[in-house]
Structures are given as C-alpha cells and as structure tokens.
Enzyme design. Sequence first.
Site, PDB file in Angstrom:
ATOM      1  CB  ALA A 191     -80.965 -49.145  16.075  1.00 38.90           C
ATOM      2  CG  ASP A 224     -80.923 -41.823   7.885  1.00 35.05           C
ATOM      3  OD1 ASP A 224     -81.816 -41.140   7.302  1.00 35.05           O
ATOM      4  OD2 ASP A 224     -80.812 -41.995   9.230  1.00 35.05           O
ATOM      5  CG  ASN A 229     -78.822 -43.983  15.596  1.00 32.97           C
ATOM      6  OD1 ASN A 229     -78.854 -44.275  14.389  1.00 32.97           O
ATOM      7  ND2 ASN A 229     -77.523 -43.779  16.101  1.00 32.97           N
ATOM      8  CG  ASP A 272     -46.015 -10.178  10.454  1.00 30.21           C
ATOM      9  OD1 ASP A 272     -45.709  -9.891  11.543  1.00 30.21           O
ATOM     10  OD2 ASP A 272     -45.604 -11.200   9.656  1.00 30.21           O
ATOM     11  CG  ASP A 318     -42.713 -11.751   6.689  1.00 30.94           C
ATOM     12  OD1 ASP A 318     -42.225 -11.806   7.622  1.00 30.94           O
ATOM     13  OD2 ASP A 318     -43.127 -10.969   6.149  1.00 30.94           O
TER      14      ASP A 318
END
Length: 911
Positions: free
Chosen positions: A295, A719, A687, A341, A621
């Site tokens: 679980a 689930d 759970n 830039d 760049d």
Amino acid sequence: MTHGASATTALLLSASQPITTLSLEDALAALQSSSQGLTQFDAEQRHEQFGANALPPARHRPLLLRFLDQLRHFMALLLWSAGAMAFLAQTPALGWAIWSVVLINAAFSFWQEFQAERTLAALTAVLPITVRTYRDGAIQRVPIAELVPGDVIELEQGDQVPADCRLLAATGLYLNVSVLTGESLPVLREPAQQQRLLSTAEAMNLLPAGSSIAAGHGQALVYATGINTEFAQVAQLSAGTERSRSTLELEVGRIVRTITALALTMGGLSFLASLLLVKVSVQESLVFSIGIIVANVPEGLLPTVTLALALAVRRMAAERALVRRLSAVDSLGCVTVICTDKTGTLTANAMAMQDTWTSDEPLLLLAAGLCSNATLEVGDSTETALIKGALERGVDIEQERPQFPRVQEAAFDSERRMMSVLVHWQADRRWSEPSEWMVLSKGAPLELIGRCTHWLQAGEISALTEASRSLAISANDVMARQGYRVIAVACKPSATAELHESNLILLGLVGLYDPPRTGVQGAIACCKQAGIKVTMVTGDYGLTAQAIARQIGLLEGPLHGPVDPLRVIHGYDLDRLSDAQLRQVIKFRSRLVFARMAPEQKLRLVQAYKALGEVVAVTGDGVNDAPALRAADVGIAMGRSGTDVAREAADIVLVDDNFSTIVSAVRQGRAVYQNIRHFILYVMASNVAEVAPFVTMLLLRIPAALTVLQILAIDLGTDMLPALGLGAEPAQLEAMQQPPRRTTEHVLNRAVLRRAYLVIGLAEAVLAMLGYAMVWARHGVDLAGLQDLAPALLHHAASPQLMAYQREAASVALGSIVFAQAGAVWACRSERLPAWSAALRLRPNALIWAGVGLELSAFVLLQAWAPLRQLLQMAPIPSQFWWWLLCCAPAVVLVDGIHKRITNLRSVRSL
C-alpha cells in the site's frame, strides 16, 4: 585498415610524402581536387565510396541489461521481497500478483526510457549543421555528413572543424585544439607546408576534426572524414563515459529511499502489532504486513518521472527549443535570472539599413561592403545587411569586389571592436586622389572615430576637429536613440602594402535596425510575473541597447531619452566595480542592460549572479560566449545564428533564436517538477486510504476492509492511468504566476505530505471506512458486533453468509477509494486553485479524462465479470450504495477546496 582508410590511401597514392609536407598545389593534386573544390558528380561518387562524414553510433548498454536495471532499484527490490513473503505465507496467488506488478512496471519504465532516448537522438537531426563548401565552382551550404575527401570548405570564427583538413588559406586564424590536447589556449594556424612530420594537433597547417576556430577565418581542404579522422579515435575512447545524474534524478532517488524506509517500518510494525495485539497467526500477520508494504509503494513513480521528462523534451522541441542535456529540464524550473543577448534573440534578426550620415554615400557604402566577408545570402547578419543596403542604393558590392582585390585583413575582435582590410585600389571616380593601396575600416563608432584624424566633408578631406568630432558623435547618438546599430566607416590611402589602423579618414555612419521580435514584450512581462529577472547583455552601444530595451518593455522611460545610468551599465564602468560592488548593483536592481560588454565581462556577470545564489540561464551565439554558457546553470545557444562552439557548450539550443522560446522552455521546466509533485500527492493520498483498513484493524480489532490483491487492483488497475495523466499535464499558465522554486526545495515537502496524509488521503480513508461500516450496519452489525466477528473473519472460519457480507463491505470500501481518487485527480491538478476553478482556468488534459474514464470502467468491470470478482474476493455492490460511491468524488474535491481556501487566506494574512 578499414575500407574508408584504404580508399583515402588510394587517393593519396600520387603523393610520396605526408599531406603536411606537401605544397598547396601538391595537396590538391594528391586528393584529385582544385581550389574550386569538387564537382557535384565527383562528390556523390566519393560519398558512396567513403560513406557519411559521421562518427559510428555510440555503443549503448544492451537492451536486456537495461531492462534488468528496471528490476533492481529500491522499490522493485521491495516488491520482490513482498512477493517472496507472500509465497512464504503460502499465498502464491498474491506472490505472483505482486511480482507481476514489478514486471509490468519495469516494462513500462523501460519503454518510456527507450522512447525518451530515441526522442533525444531524433532531435539532434533538427540542428542546422552545415558547412560552406565549393561544389561546381560555387560556394554552397552542404550538410556536414555529405563532406568527402577533396572538398574545399570555408571556415570562420566559431565554426567547428567538420573533418580532418589541410589549411589552404588563412587570415589571423587561431584554432582551439583542446578536444585533442586538453590545452585551452588557441594556437595559430598557417597554410605553409611543413618541413618535418608532426602530429595532427601540432602541425601548423592542419585543422583536426572536432577542433574549433577561435579567431579569424580560412579555407581548407578535407582529407579525412568520419571514422578515419583522429577525433573519431578520441570519441571511441570516451564513448563509455557515464553522465552525471540530474538534480531531479537525485530527488526521485531520495523519495524512493524515503518511501521504502516508511513502507518497511510500517510493514514491520504491522506484523508485530497483528501478531501480538490482534493475536492472528504468523501467516495472517505476514499477509497484513505485505499489505502495508504494498500500500505504501507508489508503483508508477519511476515510469511517470520518465514520461514527464520525455513529454517535456518533446513539447520543448515543438516550441523550437532542443534539449541537449536532460538535467537542463529540471534546472529551467529554478531559473531566477536570464542573461540574454539582444540581436537575434530579443530582436527579429532582420537587420536592414535604415539611414546613413555622410557627404558621400556611394563611397561610404563601397568601403563598408569591401570591408566585409559576407555575401547577399551568406554571412554575419550585420554585414549581409550592409551588402543588401548598398545594393538597394545602387552599389553592387559583389560586382565591385574583383576590381579591388584584398591583400590583407585584420579581423574583428571584441577588444578593438573594428575590422580592417587592405585592398589594391584602382583609379576610381569615387576617390579623387590616386593611391595604389587603400585601408578600409568599419566598426563601433566611438572606437573608430577615436582612430580618425580627418573626415570627408563635401568631397574634401578636412582635419577632424573637436567640433566635427562632436558632430559625428551626436549623429551616432541620434541614430542609436532610435534603436539603430550604428557602424562607422573609415579609410586611408597607403603608399605601401601595410595595414595600419591609425590616422584614418572618417567616411560616415551607417544606421542598421533590427526590430524587436513579435511576442517578446509579452515574454518579458511573463518573466516579471514569474519572478524572473531579465538582464540584457550586449556588445552594442548603450543608447541603442536602451532604446530596444524600452521598446520591448524591459526598461521604462521615453524611447528617445538619455541613457539611464542606474539601469544601463557600460563595460568600461563594469571594469571599475569590484566583485562586491557588482554584486550589490545586481542584487537590488531587477531590470538591467549591460552594454559594450566583452566576453570575459559576461562571464564575470554570470559568476556574480551565481555568487548571490541566483540560478542563471545565459544565451549566447559566439565562440567567445562559450565560457559564460558553460558557467551558467542553463546555457542556451542560438540554433540559426549561433556558432558550433556555442551549441556544443550549451544545454539547450533555440532553433528560432527567440527569447519567447526561452520563456516557454522555463514554463515546461516548471511543469515537469509540478507534474511529478502532483503525481506523488495523488498516489500518496490513495496510499493513506489503502493503509487505513490495516491500521483500523489493529486499533479497533475489526477485520481488514481490503485485501492485498484489492490494493494491487487500485494501484495498478485503476490508479495508474489517471496518475500518468497528471504526469503528462501540459504546462499551465499558473506555472508562470509563481516565483521560481528554490534549488533546496524538495518534491516531497511538508505541504505535499500534509495534503496527502491529512487532507485528501484522510478524506479518502474516512470515506472508505464509512462505506465499509455502512454495509455491515445494513446487515445489522455494529462496531461491537464486528469486533466479535473479527477472529472468525480473519481466519476465514466464519459462515458463508458472513464471508459474503465481508466481501460486499470490502467492495464498497474499494469502490469508495476508486471514486474518491477520481475526484482527487482533479484536486491534485493545482496547488492553489480548487478543482472547480482549475477546471475553468487550466488547459484541458485529455489524458486525465481518459484515465478517469478507464479507472471507473475498470471498477465496473471488476463488478460485472464474475471470474475477476471472485479472484479479488469481491461481491456485487447493492444498488443503494452506488449513490454513496458517486458522492465520494465531489466529497474529496470539496474537502481539498476548503483546505486550499484556508491555506490561501493564511498566506494573504502573512504578507
């Protein structure tokens, strides 16, 4: 020797010595080529002979071993152990069921990981990796993979060398060979033949594959490609190097260990408690402890994490951002500063000539065009704009160039901020004084004007006085305030073939304009809302940078106003600041422009931000941007205008060079983390409901409301699909309405645990146990009566009628959790918004709708199909209890909405 190596040797048979020691003519002849390269027909023939210019595919861990990896992580080992315990407890059906969960989970995880890897591999093909090559006497852009021995290629600053090459011509060419030698300092390369044999990395006239052009430009002859290059040998040595784990992977590992410890602790305590307090047998106690362990295990955690990352990478690719390193997806969600830039990123990369300031425009444009390396179609965007602008004004640079052959060049660099060439100057009507040589220069106005002593005014050369110098600077400022990139152009007649950049004659100024990109203003506003600082870092003049910053909303103030010294900081002012002073400046100002910045200053700025604890994304760049890209938490290179070196140093490549794409990528990075958190919340909530029957069994001495097989039916059968839908949630607008998460913040924090255990999980547990109790109450059994029946029910010694009641009650408890989870999935979509508000404001998610539909359909199938119902020890649910199940989903949504309302009110009051 490979076939490719043999073929290369055959081409070089005419040479009696290594290619390094051949003259240029002999080198070309040895490869049966010429200075104009190959014909297209020859290139295709050689491509068939030598194969693609590419490294062999990297060797991957065998698929079987990679599948086995999915069977031995913490949670898998925990479930293997739980299955073994079930066999020891003489419940083989339960053991096989648990082991089936491990196998199914492993198969899904493996498939998702395999698909993610294929996605990343496919994305690399999108990058525009081409090289300028001579084919049929004309220069063309050709994919690097199509290069063959004998090709003649053009290389310039920032390019990676695509194959082993012999240099044919060079202008100030410096090479970075660290990929082969580890030495980071660039080395000079010249085309002259060598007198002695040296290694590929040491020979002055060789350009080994994988190296990069640090400065200058040149022309080279390809002599080895693909697996025959020296770089291929280095690559094979490093092919087995393992990558480091990302922050997200480490965080998931922490969650797995935490949940494993929690499951084992609770399983051990439940075993002892059921054995000692409830007085059940060892076998039954073992089965109950297995139930507690199972679980607590979120079986879908790992496949969901993989799925979330894979989908984020695909979505970012669809938005033109290519991820080179998966860890960057996680880091994007934490970014607090973007250093960007200007040109091509914030602007449209559509540079065009707008204005000139000169008394002789034809001469100005001719000089600017001759002092350029671009053509109408290929080259730097600034130079291409100059060539096109000159053509529109009647000066065809490409026709003029043969009349003024270039003799020498001083390439542009970030310190001089100018470029100069020396050309043969023929008699020309645009220049009255005869001269055999002419120096032509173009560059940043203030720097170039500083080297001028005269200027051309009304066809006459006059001394550049302080008044005329101020006039030129004022003209520069007028253009710059409009957002123009201003280029100054100068010349100098020379009696000798020597290039000196002094005592120049100013010809005038050229104003180029690159308009802001569409959508950038909205992206800047989005960053502000998201708590992300945006800093412009550019080499442009301060007035130009400020004008563009105001046009896009980065700075406030009139578009044509003077420079704001509090917001616009020049590189020379930065040099005057100590590191401590720089940190103070950037700490308290969120919108800044750094103008006239050198590459080393950009790196210093990134380091200063990081020293303040900021998570920095940097765009770049050029080859000089590589150090800053590597130093950043997320390096972002330009795909169109960026150099190969910048792309290699970056974590992410923007295909469209667009700032808005960065913001989209940040949104996806945040979404991944949020999706995983929402998934964990959803699974842990269920759970709690699954553990509740065993806890109440121990505390109240009643039968367990669920069996272990029924828990597995929830986790794997109902689930899983809604949980995967949460993991695949598209990036929501609310992701950019919150500040960046801290790098120290855990997925499994107090807020998640509180909502999972004390809000949603507790609500589901109460609903499940109420449903279980109501069924017994319908049959006239209260709590005391149930406690009396518990021993017989636990040992399966009760009458068939009572066992049928127990199955009926368990079916309602199971249905309560399933329907409650259908509501929980909507509640878990947002951390702040109630489910009803989220449904209206968040983007629709078809996977969640499909998941919920399949979840409820699966439960109906469990009820309708007798063999499956008997396997899971269930009974048909009485019709009057279906209304209860239908109320469970809105009940969870309501409880969670009330909790969010209270939490939001507390947050407002605390401000």
